[in-house]
Design an enzyme around this catalytic site. Structure first.
Site, PDB file in Angstrom:
ATOM      1  N   ARG A 170       0.858  -1.173   0.000  1.00  7.34           N
ATOM      2  CA  ARG A 170       0.000   0.000   0.000  1.00  7.34           C
ATOM      3  C   ARG A 170       0.901   1.232   0.000  1.00  7.34           C
ATOM      4  NH1 ARG A 170      -1.225   2.424   4.572  1.00  7.34           N
ATOM      5  NH2 ARG A 170       0.432   2.010   6.041  1.00  7.34           N
ATOM      6  N   ARG A 247      20.656  -5.624  -0.658  1.00  4.65           N
ATOM      7  CA  ARG A 247      21.039  -4.431  -1.408  1.00  4.65           C
ATOM      8  C   ARG A 247      22.009  -3.665  -0.517  1.00  4.65           C
ATOM      9  NH1 ARG A 247      21.188  -3.060  -6.354  1.00  4.65           N
ATOM     10  NH2 ARG A 247      20.396  -0.921  -6.196  1.00  4.65           N
ATOM     11  N   GLU A 299      23.438   9.554  -0.682  1.00  2.00           N
ATOM     12  CA  GLU A 299      23.243   8.120  -0.466  1.00  2.00           C
ATOM     13  C   GLU A 299      23.013   7.432  -1.820  1.00  2.00           C
ATOM     14  OE1 GLU A 299      20.692   7.362   2.959  1.00  2.00           O
ATOM     15  OE2 GLU A 299      19.772   5.739   1.834  1.00  2.00           O
ATOM     16  N   TYR A 347      14.319  -6.379   7.773  1.00  7.64           N
ATOM     17  CA  TYR A 347      14.484  -4.954   8.001  1.00  7.64           C
ATOM     18  C   TYR A 347      13.739  -4.597   9.287  1.00  7.64           C
ATOM     19  CZ  TYR A 347      14.501  -0.018   8.041  1.00  7.64           C
ATOM     20  OH  TYR A 347      14.701   1.264   8.462  1.00  7.64           O
ATOM     21  N   ASP A 349      13.092  -1.379  12.111  1.00  7.27           N
ATOM     22  CA  ASP A 349      13.356  -0.031  12.598  1.00  7.27           C
ATOM     23  C   ASP A 349      13.917  -0.139  14.013  1.00  7.27           C
ATOM     24  OD1 ASP A 349      12.844   1.837  10.597  1.00  7.27           O
ATOM     25  OD2 ASP A 349      10.675   1.690  10.883  1.00  7.27           O
TER      26      ASP A 349
HETATM   27  P1  FAD Z   1      23.420  -3.399  13.491  1.00  4.50           P
HETATM   28  O1  FAD Z   1      23.270  -1.988  13.897  1.00  4.50           O
HETATM   29  O2  FAD Z   1      23.815  -3.687  12.094  1.00  4.50           O
HETATM   30  O3  FAD Z   1      24.452  -4.087  14.492  1.00  4.50           O
HETATM   31  C1  FAD Z   1      25.071  -5.314  14.211  1.00  4.50           C
HETATM   32  C2  FAD Z   1      26.534  -5.176  14.570  1.00  4.50           C
HETATM   33  O4  FAD Z   1      27.152  -6.465  14.455  1.00  4.50           O
HETATM   34  C3  FAD Z   1      27.308  -4.256  13.632  1.00  4.50           C
HETATM   35  O5  FAD Z   1      27.965  -3.254  14.390  1.00  4.50           O
HETATM   36  C4  FAD Z   1      28.303  -5.172  12.938  1.00  4.50           C
HETATM   37  O6  FAD Z   1      29.547  -4.552  12.682  1.00  4.50           O
HETATM   38  C5  FAD Z   1      28.444  -6.294  13.948  1.00  4.50           C
HETATM   39  N1  FAD Z   1      28.873  -7.546  13.336  1.00  4.50           N
HETATM   40  C6  FAD Z   1      28.307  -8.175  12.290  1.00  4.50           C
HETATM   41  N2  FAD Z   1      28.995  -9.289  11.995  1.00  4.50           N
HETATM   42  C7  FAD Z   1      29.999  -9.368  12.893  1.00  4.50           C
HETATM   43  C8  FAD Z   1      31.054 -10.290  13.092  1.00  4.50           C
HETATM   44  N3  FAD Z   1      31.216 -11.341  12.290  1.00  4.50           N
HETATM   45  N4  FAD Z   1      31.924 -10.069  14.103  1.00  4.50           N
HETATM   46  C9  FAD Z   1      31.792  -8.989  14.906  1.00  4.50           C
HETATM   47  N5  FAD Z   1      30.813  -8.086  14.757  1.00  4.50           N
HETATM   48  C10 FAD Z   1      29.932  -8.265  13.759  1.00  4.50           C
HETATM   49  N6  FAD Z   1      15.498   2.739  11.856  1.00  4.50           N
HETATM   50  C11 FAD Z   1      14.636   3.644  12.388  1.00  4.50           C
HETATM   51  O7  FAD Z   1      13.976   3.351  13.399  1.00  4.50           O
HETATM   52  N7  FAD Z   1      14.503   4.888  11.823  1.00  4.50           N
HETATM   53  C12 FAD Z   1      15.203   5.259  10.724  1.00  4.50           C
HETATM   54  O8  FAD Z   1      15.053   6.403  10.246  1.00  4.50           O
HETATM   55  C13 FAD Z   1      16.106   4.317  10.142  1.00  4.50           C
HETATM   56  N8  FAD Z   1      16.807   4.643   9.038  1.00  4.50           N
HETATM   57  C14 FAD Z   1      17.652   3.720   8.497  1.00  4.50           C
HETATM   58  C15 FAD Z   1      18.374   4.095   7.357  1.00  4.50           C
HETATM   59  C16 FAD Z   1      19.248   3.193   6.772  1.00  4.50           C
HETATM   60  C17 FAD Z   1      20.011   3.603   5.548  1.00  4.50           C
HETATM   61  C18 FAD Z   1      19.374   1.891   7.306  1.00  4.50           C
HETATM   62  C19 FAD Z   1      20.285   0.892   6.657  1.00  4.50           C
HETATM   63  C20 FAD Z   1      18.682   1.519   8.451  1.00  4.50           C
HETATM   64  C21 FAD Z   1      17.807   2.429   9.053  1.00  4.50           C
HETATM   65  N9  FAD Z   1      17.103   2.111  10.225  1.00  4.50           N
HETATM   66  C22 FAD Z   1      16.229   3.042  10.753  1.00  4.50           C
HETATM   67  C23 FAD Z   1      17.239   0.798  10.870  1.00  4.50           C
HETATM   68  C24 FAD Z   1      18.312   0.750  11.982  1.00  4.50           C
HETATM   69  O9  FAD Z   1      19.573   1.038  11.444  1.00  4.50           O
HETATM   70  C25 FAD Z   1      18.295  -0.655  12.601  1.00  4.50           C
HETATM   71  O10 FAD Z   1      17.049  -0.899  13.188  1.00  4.50           O
HETATM   72  C26 FAD Z   1      19.367  -0.933  13.670  1.00  4.50           C
HETATM   73  O11 FAD Z   1      20.589  -0.338  13.412  1.00  4.50           O
HETATM   74  C27 FAD Z   1      19.567  -2.445  13.774  1.00  4.50           C
HETATM   75  O12 FAD Z   1      20.365  -2.771  14.894  1.00  4.50           O
HETATM   76  P2  FAD Z   1      21.041  -4.212  14.958  1.00  4.50           P
HETATM   77  O13 FAD Z   1      21.709  -4.298  16.265  1.00  4.50           O
HETATM   78  O14 FAD Z   1      20.034  -5.249  14.597  1.00  4.50           O
HETATM   79  O15 FAD Z   1      22.073  -4.231  13.751  1.00  4.50           O
END
Ligand code: FAD
Length: 370
Positions: A170, A247, A299, A347, A349
């Site tokens: 949507r 991507r 970006e 994905y 947030d």
């Molecule tokens: P990550 O932040 O990716 O943390 C995982 C960590 O694990 C990383 O630091 C990585 O280096 C580490 N890691 C991975 N593999 C290994 C390994 N083998 N050894 C050691 N370390 C490792 N969310 C919102 O709510 N609002 C927004 O406006 C928003 N905008 C976004 C814009 C973009 C371009 C993107 C890509 C995401 C956006 N998000 C947004 C989503 C947000 O970034 C995520 O929800 C959040 O960062 C996810 O946290 P995480 O801990 O799951 O992953």
């Protein structure tokens, strides 16, 4: 000996570490990057908090999560209202009465609705076969051509005719003069940047940076009773069912010495096909900054291959089936908890990651309640 080895100092790993420490557990957090905070990392440059991995706006409807994150920081009153630039003309997003007035000169909601309906009917599309047809059948041709087509094609690196219809279920269309992108009750940007939140979560916890789990697997696995893994799930299992696809993105950040205000808004989307980037972020506007200089980031969407930074999972049929196989293996692990965007191939947030981490905490420390 640690109770938990936490792979990834992003939001998921850090919430888990904070909650585990609160319960008297000893954690070691590692990250392969040279900084904490994962993709929400912000760096203070020239007095401006730069979102190093793309624009991050915190928003949620969940009071519990809002209160949770507010214990680590204070948020400002930022409201996300991006602007679209299509071949030099500016339109408000999300699609609302300001957008419709600019597109067609319409003044009332009824006029706008009629215009969209006319275009939907004229397209004759009954059963959309691809993303282009799906979008036109939802919002008509003008909005599609000017505000959706080019942006989406850049994002996915393919023609909208070759993309499946299901990507767009949507499209939010609002018949009020309201440029607020999110419908959520709570929204804002942390006043000292996102890194400070993670810094506070990890206070008093051992952290090892520049440490890739896979390059140190034997040593690390011997250090803790349990692992919380927030890296790529396919890599954890040595890609035995094949790689999951993503991507990627490339960010080009510049300090502009000669202007204090480049575009007058934090986020401007470039919705034509020809401009190679999808958006320009001007970081100071997230915090109403009045520094003398400004910093912008372009970006660029990019193809992904193994080894590149994975950003957006491609949740098509093939990847969904592959992920299912990894998930089945993960569910059999007794001493490994998989969480966060990479381990769940989803994905998320930020508010969803916090929610998921708190569920994992509950399951781990209060299994009878969860
Ligand atoms: P990550 O932040 O990716 O943390 C995982 C960590 O694990 C990383 O630091 C990585 O280096 C580490 N890691 C991975 N593999 C290994 C390994 N083998 N050894 C050691 N370390 C490792 N969310 C919102 O709510 N609002 C927004 O406006 C928003 N905008 C976004 C814009 C973009 C371009 C993107 C890509 C995401 C956006 N998000 C947004 C989503 C947000 O970034 C995520 O929800 C959040 O960062 C996810 O946290 P995480 O801990 O799951 O992953």
């Amino acid at each position: 000996m640690y109770d938990y080895l936490i792979v990834g100092a992003g939001l998921f790993g850090s919430v888990f570490a904070y909650e585990a420490k609160k319960r008297g557990k000893k954690c070691l957090v590692i990250d392969k990057r040279n900084h904490i905070a994962g993709n929400i990392y912000t760096e203070n440059i020239e007095g401006i908090n730069v979102h190093q991995y793309g624009a991050h706006i915190f928003h949620t409807n969940n009071k519990k999560i809002w209160d949770y994150v507010n214990q680590f920081t204070e948020f400002n009153r930022y409201t996300n209202s991006p602007v679209a630039n299509y071949k030099g003309k500016l339109y408000n997003l999300p699609f609302n009465m300001n957008t419709f007035h600019k597109l067609w000169g319409v003044v009332t909601p009824d006029e706008a609705k009629r215009k969209i309906e006319e275009q939907r009917k004229a397209s004759g599309i009954r059963h959309p076969k691809n993303l282009e047809e799906q979008a036109i059948s939802l919002v008509g041709t003008d909005i599609y051509e000017k505000l959706i087509k080019g942006y989406t094609e850049k994002q996915w690196g393919r023609s909208a005719k070759d993309l499946p219809a299901f990507i767009i279920k949507r499209l939010p269309v609002r018949f009020t003069f309201d440029n607020n992108y999110f419908n959520d009750r709570y929204q804002g940007i942390p006043i000292n940047g996102y890194t400070e939140i993670i810094d506070k979560m990890l206070a008093g916890i051992d952290v090892e940076l520049n440490c890739d789990f896979f390059q140190n697997r034997d040593r690390l696995e011997g250090l803790a009773k349990k692992i919380v893994f927030t890296g790529m799930i396919d890599q954890y299992y040595y890609y035995k069912f094949g790689p999951l696809e993503y991507r990627s993105l490339k960010f080009e950040t510049k300090v502009l010495e000669d202007t204090s205000n480049y575009q007058g808004n934090a986020v401007v989307n470039y919705t034509d096909r020809e401009t190679p980037f999808t958006r320009i972020i001007e970081h100071k506007h997230f915090e109403f900054g009045n520094q003398e200089k400004t910093i912008i980031t372009k970006e660029y969407p990019a193809e992904w291959k193994t080894g590149d930074e994975p950003y957006y999972p491609i949740n098509d049929e093939h990847n969904t089936q592959t992920y299912k196989k990894y998930k089945e293996l993960a569910e059999q692990e007794k001493d490994v908890i998989f969480g966060g965007r990479l381990a769940r191939y989803q994905y998320y947030d930020m508010h969803q990651v916090i929610g998921a981490a708190l569920v994992a905490v509950e399951k781990e420390f209060n299994p009878s309640n969860s």
